[in-house]
Write a protein that holds these residues in place. Structure first.
Motif, PDB file in Angstrom:
ATOM      1  N   ASP A  31       0.619  -1.152   0.149  1.00  0.00           N
ATOM      2  CA  ASP A  31       0.213   0.066  -0.067  1.00  0.00           C
ATOM      3  C   ASP A  31       0.894   1.003   0.271  1.00  0.00           C
ATOM      4  N   GLY A  32       0.435   2.853  -0.366  1.00  0.00           N
ATOM      5  CA  GLY A  32       1.183   3.694  -0.294  1.00  0.00           C
ATOM      6  C   GLY A  32       1.582   3.974  -1.677  1.00  0.00           C
ATOM      7  N   THR A  33       3.039   4.607  -1.443  1.00  0.00           N
ATOM      8  CA  THR A  33       3.404   4.985  -3.136  1.00  0.00           C
ATOM      9  C   THR A  33       4.824   4.652  -3.023  1.00  0.00           C
ATOM     10  N   THR A  34       5.274   3.888  -1.620  1.00  0.00           N
ATOM     11  CA  THR A  34       7.200   3.708  -1.355  1.00  0.00           C
ATOM     12  C   THR A  34       6.675   2.495  -0.832  1.00  0.00           C
ATOM     13  N   ASN A  36       7.972   0.530   2.266  1.00  0.00           N
ATOM     14  CA  ASN A  36       8.454   0.780   3.187  1.00  0.00           C
ATOM     15  C   ASN A  36       9.222   0.162   3.795  1.00  0.00           C
ATOM     16  N   LYS A  68       9.170   0.398  -8.322  1.00  0.00           N
ATOM     17  CA  LYS A  68       8.046   0.949  -8.040  1.00  0.00           C
ATOM     18  C   LYS A  68       7.381   0.437  -7.549  1.00  0.00           C
ATOM     19  N   ILE A  69       5.952   1.178  -5.977  1.00  0.00           N
ATOM     20  CA  ILE A  69       4.966   0.580  -6.130  1.00  0.00           C
ATOM     21  C   ILE A  69       3.669   1.403  -6.449  1.00  0.00           C
ATOM     22  N   VAL A  70       2.856   0.902  -7.621  1.00  0.00           N
ATOM     23  CA  VAL A  70       1.614   1.118  -8.486  1.00  0.00           C
ATOM     24  C   VAL A  70       0.293   0.044  -8.155  1.00  0.00           C
ATOM     25  N   ASP A  71      -0.995   1.061  -7.590  1.00  0.00           N
ATOM     26  CA  ASP A  71      -1.741   0.346  -7.160  1.00  0.00           C
ATOM     27  C   ASP A  71      -1.741  -0.937  -6.810  1.00  0.00           C
ATOM     28  N   GLY A  72      -1.325  -0.712  -5.400  1.00  0.00           N
ATOM     29  CA  GLY A  72      -1.271  -1.848  -4.571  1.00  0.00           C
ATOM     30  C   GLY A  72       0.142  -3.076  -4.453  1.00  0.00           C
TER      31      GLY A  72
END
Length: 255
Positions: A31-34, A36, A68-72
């Motif tokens: 979750d989120g944009t970066t 953890n 990258k983090i994209v759409d979970g």
């Protein structure tokens, strides 16, 4: 009554060989944009000077920028950057370590000659005892030079490298869409699953330390390697970039 009996029979047949999960203990849903960093560590570079080529003559240089983090979802991208290959490798060492349970990821694999994505675990004592004495659990390995094959492997002091306890299973659609890859790890054995179906069991009768180092916590690793002793040696540069897309990582108790 007849209809009920048929439905029960169908349910029983469909469940045969399928994994049974216990209580959800931990999950990473990206979750989120970066990423953890309270959970994940980056492993950077080419492994030098200690284990150049990450012990397998791999060609990639790991960075913090190849994901990258994209759409979970976590997206690890292997690229050809000039005359070198770059990728990302992350671990949960010292942050999220587990002993026993059902470990699972749902992911879409990259493809092509020279690509080598993996979802695997190493013993938490690796810095003290080294590899392979620490043990290694390869829940998913795929090498692009062998289309449709999924590798599930265990490395121990007694059996490692080319002599590891390993099995490969053919899935004609493994390159298409998302699939689940898991291991049900108890004090007695390891059962490996792809899309919920049992593909390999490791259950040695004599569980000495050299054969069964799996009575301690292990941590997760997600990465995409390029080339190397297993993934290569040949690499098709026309395939890049390639993405390893990870939907989640979950740990359940044993049923």
């Amino acid at each position: 009554m007849k209809k009920t009996a048929i439905l029960l029979l169908l349910a029983s047949c469909s469940a045969f060989g399928q994994v049974k999960k216990g209580k959800l203990i931990w999950e990473e849903n990206f979750d989120g944009t970066t990423l953890n960093e309270k959970v994940w560590n980056y492993e950077l570079g080419d492994g030098c000077p200690n284990i150049c080529g990450w012990g397998n003559n791999e060609r990639q240089f790991y960075t913090k920028e190849n994901h990258k983090i994209v759409d979970g979802k976590l997206v690890i991208t292997a690229k050809k950057d000039g005359n070198k290959y770059t990728s990302t490798r992350i671990t949960t060492a010292g942050k999220k370590e587990f002993q026993y349970g059902y470990m699972e990821t749902r992911a879409k694999i990259p493809v092509g000659q020279g690509i080598w994505p993996a979802f695997w675990m190493l013993g938490s004592n690796i810095k003290q005892v080294g590899w392979p004495k620490s043990g290694e659990i390869d829940i998913l390995e795929y090498v692009g030079k062998e289309p449709h094959m999924v590798y599930t492997t265990l490395h121990t002091k007694a059996n490692h490298g080319d002599h590891a306890s390993s099995h490969k299973t053919r899935f004609d659609d493994i390159e298409e869409g998302f699939h689940t890859f898991g291991v049900d790890w108890t004090k007695d054995k390891m059962d490996f699953y792809v899309d919920g179906t049992l593909v390999f069991t490791f259950n040695p009768a004599d569980k000495t330390e050299d054969v069964w180092p799996f009575n301690q916590p292990f941590y997760f690793i997600l990465n995409v390697a390029v080339g190397g002793n297993f993934g290569g040696p040949e690499v098709d540069d026309s395939i890049f970039p390639q993405e390893f897309i990870v939907d989640y990582v979950r740990v359940y108790s044993n049923k």
